[in-house]
Write a protein that holds these residues in place. Structure first.
Motif, PDB file in Angstrom:
ATOM      1  N   ASP A 247      35.127  33.719  32.964  1.00 61.50           N
ATOM      2  CA  ASP A 247      35.991  33.243  31.879  1.00 61.50           C
ATOM      3  C   ASP A 247      36.504  34.391  31.010  1.00 61.50           C
ATOM      4  O   ASP A 247      37.422  34.198  30.212  1.00 61.50           O
ATOM      5  CB  ASP A 247      35.236  32.246  30.990  1.00 61.50           C
ATOM      6  N   TYR A 248      35.912  35.576  31.144  1.00 56.33           N
ATOM      7  CA  TYR A 248      36.234  36.694  30.249  1.00 56.33           C
ATOM      8  C   TYR A 248      36.627  37.976  30.973  1.00 56.33           C
ATOM      9  O   TYR A 248      36.847  38.993  30.338  1.00 56.33           O
ATOM     10  CB  TYR A 248      35.029  36.975  29.332  1.00 56.33           C
ATOM     11  N   THR A 249      36.729  37.921  32.273  1.00 57.30           N
ATOM     12  CA  THR A 249      37.058  39.132  33.026  1.00 57.30           C
ATOM     13  C   THR A 249      38.548  39.427  32.998  1.00 57.30           C
ATOM     14  O   THR A 249      39.367  38.548  32.758  1.00 57.30           O
ATOM     15  CB  THR A 249      36.640  39.021  34.507  1.00 57.30           C
ATOM     16  N   THR A 250      38.858  40.672  33.259  1.00 56.71           N
ATOM     17  CA  THR A 250      40.225  41.067  33.540  1.00 56.71           C
ATOM     18  C   THR A 250      40.380  40.950  35.043  1.00 56.71           C
ATOM     19  O   THR A 250      39.643  41.601  35.794  1.00 56.71           O
ATOM     20  CB  THR A 250      40.479  42.515  33.076  1.00 56.71           C
ATOM     21  N   GLY A 251      41.272  40.096  35.488  1.00 61.51           N
ATOM     22  CA  GLY A 251      41.460  39.867  36.920  1.00 61.51           C
ATOM     23  C   GLY A 251      42.450  40.844  37.526  1.00 61.51           C
ATOM     24  O   GLY A 251      42.836  41.827  36.902  1.00 61.51           O
ATOM     25  N   ASP A 252      42.851  40.566  38.743  1.00 60.30           N
ATOM     26  CA  ASP A 252      43.792  41.421  39.455  1.00 60.30           C
ATOM     27  C   ASP A 252      43.361  42.878  39.390  1.00 60.30           C
ATOM     28  O   ASP A 252      44.055  43.731  38.844  1.00 60.30           O
ATOM     29  CB  ASP A 252      45.215  41.268  38.900  1.00 60.30           C
ATOM     30  N   VAL A 253      42.198  43.158  39.943  1.00 64.46           N
ATOM     31  CA  VAL A 253      41.636  44.502  39.892  1.00 64.46           C
ATOM     32  C   VAL A 253      42.451  45.444  40.764  1.00 64.46           C
ATOM     33  O   VAL A 253      42.625  45.213  41.959  1.00 64.46           O
ATOM     34  CB  VAL A 253      40.160  44.491  40.357  1.00 64.46           C
ATOM     35  N   PHE A 254      42.956  46.497  40.146  1.00 62.72           N
ATOM     36  CA  PHE A 254      43.690  47.540  40.860  1.00 62.72           C
ATOM     37  C   PHE A 254      42.684  48.556  41.366  1.00 62.72           C
ATOM     38  O   PHE A 254      41.811  49.001  40.616  1.00 62.72           O
ATOM     39  CB  PHE A 254      44.703  48.205  39.911  1.00 62.72           C
ATOM     40  N   THR A 255      42.772  48.922  42.638  1.00 65.52           N
ATOM     41  CA  THR A 255      41.853  49.897  43.222  1.00 65.52           C
ATOM     42  C   THR A 255      42.648  51.030  43.864  1.00 65.52           C
ATOM     43  O   THR A 255      43.845  50.884  44.121  1.00 65.52           O
ATOM     44  CB  THR A 255      40.954  49.257  44.303  1.00 65.52           C
ATOM     45  N   MET A 256      41.966  52.122  44.125  1.00 63.89           N
ATOM     46  CA  MET A 256      42.568  53.240  44.862  1.00 63.89           C
ATOM     47  C   MET A 256      41.597  53.721  45.920  1.00 63.89           C
ATOM     48  O   MET A 256      40.381  53.605  45.764  1.00 63.89           O
ATOM     49  CB  MET A 256      42.912  54.397  43.924  1.00 63.89           C
ATOM     50  N   ASP A 257      42.152  54.273  46.983  1.00 63.40           N
ATOM     51  CA  ASP A 257      41.355  54.788  48.079  1.00 63.40           C
ATOM     52  C   ASP A 257      40.624  56.072  47.682  1.00 63.40           C
ATOM     53  O   ASP A 257      41.122  56.854  46.876  1.00 63.40           O
ATOM     54  CB  ASP A 257      42.250  55.041  49.290  1.00 63.40           C
ATOM     55  N   ALA A 258      39.465  56.282  48.258  1.00 65.72           N
ATOM     56  CA  ALA A 258      38.608  57.422  47.918  1.00 65.72           C
ATOM     57  C   ALA A 258      39.275  58.773  48.166  1.00 65.72           C
ATOM     58  O   ALA A 258      38.940  59.749  47.504  1.00 65.72           O
ATOM     59  CB  ALA A 258      37.294  57.337  48.690  1.00 65.72           C
ATOM     60  N   ASP A 259      40.218  58.850  49.080  1.00 63.69           N
ATOM     61  CA  ASP A 259      40.846  60.150  49.310  1.00 63.69           C
ATOM     62  C   ASP A 259      42.087  60.381  48.460  1.00 63.69           C
ATOM     63  O   ASP A 259      42.814  61.345  48.665  1.00 63.69           O
ATOM     64  CB  ASP A 259      41.108  60.413  50.793  1.00 63.69           C
ATOM     65  N   THR A 260      42.300  59.562  47.457  1.00 69.85           N
ATOM     66  CA  THR A 260      43.378  59.787  46.496  1.00 69.85           C
ATOM     67  C   THR A 260      43.004  60.986  45.623  1.00 69.85           C
ATOM     68  O   THR A 260      41.855  61.125  45.214  1.00 69.85           O
ATOM     69  CB  THR A 260      43.559  58.539  45.596  1.00 69.85           C
ATOM     70  N   SER A 261      43.972  61.836  45.342  1.00 69.15           N
ATOM     71  CA  SER A 261      43.683  63.009  44.503  1.00 69.15           C
ATOM     72  C   SER A 261      43.393  62.576  43.066  1.00 69.15           C
ATOM     73  O   SER A 261      43.822  61.510  42.618  1.00 69.15           O
ATOM     74  CB  SER A 261      44.866  63.980  44.510  1.00 69.15           C
ATOM     75  N   VAL A 262      42.671  63.429  42.354  1.00 68.58           N
ATOM     76  CA  VAL A 262      42.343  63.163  40.947  1.00 68.58           C
ATOM     77  C   VAL A 262      43.631  63.017  40.143  1.00 68.58           C
ATOM     78  O   VAL A 262      43.749  62.128  39.296  1.00 68.58           O
ATOM     79  CB  VAL A 262      41.462  64.286  40.369  1.00 68.58           C
TER      80      VAL A 262
END
Length: 135
Positions: free
Chosen positions: A63-78
């Motif tokens: 009931d309190y989360t921010t949905g639609d979690v954006f993720t990135m792949d581990a080999d993405t540069s900093v």
């Protein structure tokens, strides 16, 4: 990146999540359905979205989360991660490998561990007011 982020299932209660945050000394927990992140909840979300309104600590965390979690792949540069965090206005970014969450990067991680100004890049975007309230 902080490896192996703390996760809960959608039926976890606010109290359970807050207790995990206390025990693990963390400020965010991923809500997962199987291997898929469906939300993220922060200590701030608990205070602002629940406690401030007097909601029960036994309420489901979803009931309190921010949905639609954006993720990135581990080999993405900093640098690319920092740019995207700024664009998406994210303070925390789950990191995936082969579609599975393996860690989480925060602006604090960028400030402490990254070279250059990656933390400043991310913070500039996050600091811009918007209607998007990702944590």
């Amino acid at each position: 990146m902080t490896p192996n982020p703390v996760t809960v299932d959608p039926q976890a209660t606010l109290k359970e999540v807050a207790t995990l945050m206390l025990e693990q000394d963390i400020g965010a927990v991923l809500v997962m359905e199987g291997d898929r992140p469906t939300g993220i909840i922060t200590d701030r979300d608990i205070v602002i979205r629940a406690v401030a309104y007097g909601h029960d600590s036994g309420t489901a965390v979803t009931d309190y989360t921010t949905g639609d979690v954006f993720t990135m792949d581990a080999d993405t540069s900093v640098e690319d991660a920092a740019d995207e965090m700024g664009r998406q206005q994210l303070r925390r970014l789950p990191v995936t490998e082969n579609g599975r969450v393996v860690g989480i990067v925060s602006i604090g991680d960028l400030a402490v561990r990254a070279s250059g100004n990656a933390d400043e890049q991310a913070l500039q975007g996050v600091s811009v007011p918007s209607d998007n309230h990702n944590s």
